[in-house]
Design a protein around this motif. Structure first.
Motif, PDB file in Angstrom:
ATOM      1  N   UNK A 109      10.004  -6.978   0.760  1.00 17.54           N
ATOM      2  CA  UNK A 109      10.592  -8.327   0.688  1.00 17.54           C
ATOM      3  C   UNK A 109      11.811  -8.495   1.588  1.00 17.54           C
ATOM      4  N   UNK A 110      12.657  -7.467   1.686  1.00 12.47           N
ATOM      5  CA  UNK A 110      13.823  -7.560   2.553  1.00 12.47           C
ATOM      6  C   UNK A 110      13.443  -7.721   4.009  1.00 12.47           C
ATOM      7  N   UNK A 111      12.414  -7.004   4.437  1.00 12.36           N
ATOM      8  CA  UNK A 111      11.935  -7.118   5.800  1.00 12.36           C
ATOM      9  C   UNK A 111      11.336  -8.509   6.048  1.00 12.36           C
ATOM     10  N   UNK A 112      10.558  -9.003   5.078  1.00 11.92           N
ATOM     11  CA  UNK A 112       9.965 -10.325   5.216  1.00 11.92           C
ATOM     12  C   UNK A 112      11.043 -11.403   5.324  1.00 11.92           C
ATOM     13  N   UNK A 113      12.126 -11.237   4.566  1.00 11.09           N
ATOM     14  CA  UNK A 113      13.226 -12.198   4.612  1.00 11.09           C
ATOM     15  C   UNK A 113      13.904 -12.182   5.984  1.00 11.09           C
ATOM     16  N   UNK A 114      14.101 -10.995   6.554  1.00  6.75           N
ATOM     17  CA  UNK A 114      14.731 -10.877   7.874  1.00  6.75           C
ATOM     18  C   UNK A 114      13.862 -11.527   8.946  1.00  6.75           C
ATOM     19  N   UNK A 115      12.547 -11.303   8.879  1.00  6.18           N
ATOM     20  CA  UNK A 115      11.635 -11.899   9.860  1.00  6.18           C
ATOM     21  C   UNK A 115      11.644 -13.423   9.732  1.00  6.18           C
ATOM     22  N   UNK A 116      11.601 -13.925   8.489  1.00  8.13           N
ATOM     23  CA  UNK A 116      11.604 -15.369   8.265  1.00  8.13           C
ATOM     24  C   UNK A 116      12.898 -15.993   8.793  1.00  8.13           C
ATOM     25  N   UNK A 117      14.023 -15.312   8.572  1.00  4.60           N
ATOM     26  CA  UNK A 117      15.313 -15.817   9.061  1.00  4.60           C
ATOM     27  C   UNK A 117      15.320 -15.886  10.584  1.00  4.60           C
ATOM     28  N   UNK A 118      14.793 -14.866  11.241  1.00  2.00           N
ATOM     29  CA  UNK A 118      14.749 -14.853  12.704  1.00  2.00           C
ATOM     30  C   UNK A 118      13.835 -15.949  13.248  1.00  2.00           C
ATOM     31  N   UNK A 119      12.711 -16.203  12.575  1.00  2.20           N
ATOM     32  CA  UNK A 119      11.789 -17.237  13.025  1.00  2.20           C
ATOM     33  C   UNK A 119      12.404 -18.623  12.903  1.00  2.20           C
ATOM     34  N   UNK A 120      13.192 -18.842  11.857  1.00  2.00           N
ATOM     35  CA  UNK A 120      13.777 -20.164  11.643  1.00  2.00           C
ATOM     36  C   UNK A 120      14.932 -20.430  12.595  1.00  2.00           C
ATOM     37  N   UNK A 121      15.602 -19.368  13.117  1.00  2.00           N
ATOM     38  CA  UNK A 121      16.765 -19.549  13.962  1.00  2.00           C
ATOM     39  C   UNK A 121      16.553 -20.473  15.144  1.00  2.00           C
ATOM     40  N   UNK A 122      15.765 -20.108  16.162  1.00  2.00           N
ATOM     41  CA  UNK A 122      15.191 -18.756  16.232  1.00  2.00           C
ATOM     42  C   UNK A 122      16.221 -17.759  16.774  1.00  2.00           C
ATOM     43  N   UNK A 123      16.209 -16.546  16.165  1.00  2.00           N
ATOM     44  CA  UNK A 123      17.111 -15.478  16.568  1.00  2.00           C
ATOM     45  C   UNK A 123      16.300 -14.281  17.058  1.00  2.00           C
ATOM     46  N   UNK A 124      16.899 -13.477  17.924  1.00  2.38           N
ATOM     47  CA  UNK A 124      16.270 -12.223  18.322  1.00  2.38           C
ATOM     48  C   UNK A 124      16.149 -11.315  17.096  1.00  2.38           C
TER      49      UNK A 124
END
Length: 283
Positions: A109-124
């Motif tokens: 779940x922590x990894x999924x949250x980090x990926x989702x956050x990067x996609x919404x940024x979008x961030x590297x």
């Protein structure tokens, strides 16, 4: 008591300090309370999605839908909410969704949250993959038997690459923005594969012939968004589409047994010629 109410429902409580130096609290009408909810019908639509996401190991999205479901329940009168829950449980059982055994790769779940956050940024996005440190521009997630991140490596040749989520380690969303390609469409990119795996060297036309006995059943399937089909005079059905991912095609076609013939490509036909020898098909 009042403080707990404000902390729990911050958007539903108005605080007024009157000229008489007395503080008053008023509960505002929430728009969601005026929604014309039909109860079980909305919940029936949500529950299979929640169950399917949990079965795929996508707990983050399952939790988000569960929160929406709970909000709908809270907006219903207690008696209607209890009836809706009972009706939904019965519908899940009837549709065979309540318990679906089978293997799947669990996603942290922590990894999924980090990926989702990067996609919404979008961030590297930074992570370790196959023993190497990576920094990528994330573009989306392909969901299938395995979940893949679609991304471009920074400083690379701008080629879209796929990274298996279950093999990504030490995932971190940075605060470094990047410019997404405005022409990129995830649905169009996903359509280049049969499932979630893509291989550029395998991309091409696939032609399948289904026997007369299996033709009607095969006609009910959508094998790929680009498919076209035609019936032969002898009752057989031809299906054509353009995609890559022979291994996932082979996994599916094995379930048809002798009812399907691979006309092309040769690589897929050879993969299915001897599934006992081609162990990759079965793994």
């Amino acid at each position: 008591m009042v403080r707990a109410l404000i902390e729990t429902f911050p958007h539903a409580v108005e605080v007024h300090d009157g000229p008489d130096r007395k503080r008053r609290w008023r509960l505002k009408e929430m728009l969601v309370a005026r929604m014309r909810l039909r109860g079980a019908e909305e919940l029936e639509a949500l529950e299979p999605g929640i169950t399917a996401l949990e079965a795929q190991g996508d707990q983050r999205e399952a939790n988000a839908l569960s929160s929406l479901r709970d909000g709908l329940l809270a907006a219903l009168p207690p008696t209607a909410a209890r009836a809706a829950e009972a009706d939904t449980d019965a519908m899940l059982e009837a549709h065979g969704v309540a318990a679906r055994p089978g293997p799947f790769v669990q996603i942290d779940p922590g990894m999924a949250e980090a990926v989702a956050h990067a996609l919404k940024g979008p961030w590297l996005l930074r992570f370790s993959y196959s023993g190497r440190a990576r920094e990528v521009e994330p573009y989306g997630i392909l969901i299938g038997a395995r979940h893949y991140l679609v991304a471009k490596q920074t400083g690379d040749d701008a080629v879209l690459r796929h990274f298996r989520l279950d093999r990504m380690i030490d995932v971190e969303a940075t605060q470094t923005p990047f410019a997404r390609d405005p022409k990129f469409r995830l649905a169009a990119h996903a359509a280049r594969a049969f499932g979630s795996y893509q291989a550029e060297e395998e991309h091409g036309e696939v032609v399948l012939w289904f026997s007369e006995q299996a033709a009607d059943r095969a006609a009910d399937w959508r094998f790929h968004p680009t498919q076209s089909s035609q019936h032969f005079a002898d009752g057989r059905l031809e299906v054509r589409f353009t995609a890559s991912g022979w291994l996932e095609m082979a996994w599916h076609l094995l379930s048809w047994g002798d009812s399907v013939e691979v006309v092309s490509p040769d690589g897929l036909r050879m993969l299915l010629a001897d599934p006992q020898r081609n162990g990759d098909v079965l793994l």
